[in-house]
Design an enzyme around this catalytic site. Sequence first.
Site, short mmCIF file in Angstrom:
data_model
loop_
_atom_site.label_atom_id
_atom_site.label_comp_id
_atom_site.label_asym_id
_atom_site.label_seq_id
_atom_site.Cartn_x
_atom_site.Cartn_y
_atom_site.Cartn_z
N CYS A 365 0.83 -1.23 0.00
CA CYS A 365 0.00 0.00 0.00
C CYS A 365 0.85 1.26 0.00
O CYS A 365 0.57 2.22 -0.73
CB CYS A 365 -0.99 -0.01 1.16
SG CYS A 365 -0.26 0.21 2.79
N HIS A 414 -2.61 1.41 6.97
CA HIS A 414 -2.99 1.28 5.56
C HIS A 414 -3.37 2.66 5.04
O HIS A 414 -3.85 3.51 5.79
CB HIS A 414 -4.16 0.30 5.40
CG HIS A 414 -4.47 0.00 3.96
ND1 HIS A 414 -3.68 -0.82 3.19
CD2 HIS A 414 -5.48 0.42 3.15
CE1 HIS A 414 -4.19 -0.90 1.96
NE2 HIS A 414 -5.28 -0.15 1.92
N HIS A 426 -6.15 2.18 -3.91
CA HIS A 426 -5.12 1.67 -3.00
C HIS A 426 -4.72 0.26 -3.43
O HIS A 426 -5.38 -0.36 -4.27
CB HIS A 426 -5.64 1.64 -1.56
CG HIS A 426 -6.82 0.72 -1.38
ND1 HIS A 426 -6.81 -0.37 -0.54
CD2 HIS A 426 -8.06 0.72 -1.93
CE1 HIS A 426 -7.99 -0.98 -0.56
NE2 HIS A 426 -8.77 -0.34 -1.40
#
Length: 453
Positions: A365, A414, A426
């Site tokens: 990520c 994240h 993402h």
Amino acid sequence: MNLKPRHIVLTSAFASALFLMPDDGKAAEWKVGMSSPQVKELQQLLKEKGFFTYPTATGYFGTITEQAVKAFQASVRLPVTGVVDDVTYAKLKEAAVYSTAEMKIGSRGNNVKVLQQNLKQLGYFKYPEITGYYGTITRDAVKRFQQNHGLPATGIADARTVQSIQNEVNRRPARIAQATVLTIGSKGTEVSKLQQNLKQLGYFTYPKITGYYGTVTADAVRQFQKRYRLPVTGKADGETLAKINEAISDSKPEPSAPKAAIRLTIGSTGSEVKKVQTKLKQLGYFTHPEITGYYGSITAEAVKQFQKSAGIKATGVVDAETYERLMGQAPQRKLNAIALVADAAELLGKPYVWGGETPQVGFDCSGFIVYLFKKQGISLPRTVATIWNVGTPVSAPSVGDIVFFATSGSGPSHAGIYIGNQQFIHSGSSTGVTISSLNNSYWKARYLGAKRY
């Protein structure tokens, strides 16, 4: 007949009266120790303008009158001497006593120093130095004063705000003198408040707040008085209570101000260096990939470049003015948000790979975000936590902002790029590069906020 010239002998009182009031009706010089009807007139003028708070005009020029004169002089931008000369007297006689010149971000000089000193005395200005520069710390102090006194909270020190601050400073000694003395046997809310404050400062060790002033409270007061070099009586008089309130105010953290006087240079280390590096990175001056907390040649060069752009002498050293100017700068956004989103869309479907940071291999990520921002000429740290640390918080995301989530633990773990319409792109561990909704129950429950770069 031989006439000798006569010598006129003036008594000291009569001489003082002549000195106080010349033929033109102006004051020559009124100061501490003088007593006359003219001093009474002076006190009345000061009282009308809110500076002389003693119940009656006495006609004696003492320390209360001197403090009132100093506060008035500061408010009209005169030298703060406490002595009433012709200029001060003329200003007192004017109807409009306050300058209309307002102070705001970017202002500097002696007027700003007087403002900062007064705000510090009232507990609003927490910066360790009087800088004479009106930056974000001064603005926030003014804004807090305005909020607490029913003024428009603009953060700008206009004439009305300056007047209110000066009046509050001038009233403070009178309030202290009139404060109730608490001693053994006293009880009630004032004692409870005293005990709470002393507990916060580490002097009152009894496990409960009792509201009763006994020997434990008296001993705590004595310890405090000894520490601050006050008369050690064990009684909470006006001076002691004022000093306790001042100590409480000083003990409250000021997020935007450092704990000690700022002077960072090559060789400095620690959290303040990290804060400076982070801000310089946001503004595009600090190009090192990591926030190190060490002040080396790269940091010094970044500081010089900032100082040049801000019109400050380019020393490469972070002094008080550089620090406040730096912290007040808003990030200048370099990225093209539309191009960023377009580049991201081209990567849809790329696999999730731990440590991946290229289209050929795949992305985790943070690798996905770092890769896309690098294409925009913006260098970001490599992990989600460090990306979070260098961003500027925004209340609601705009296209191109980074949105953060706590998927493991309480901190950011994240992140994705906001693309509008409550959606973000993402690299998810189970999906690869994909688009998700902030309204999705999973992401909504874990959303931490958005930051701008």
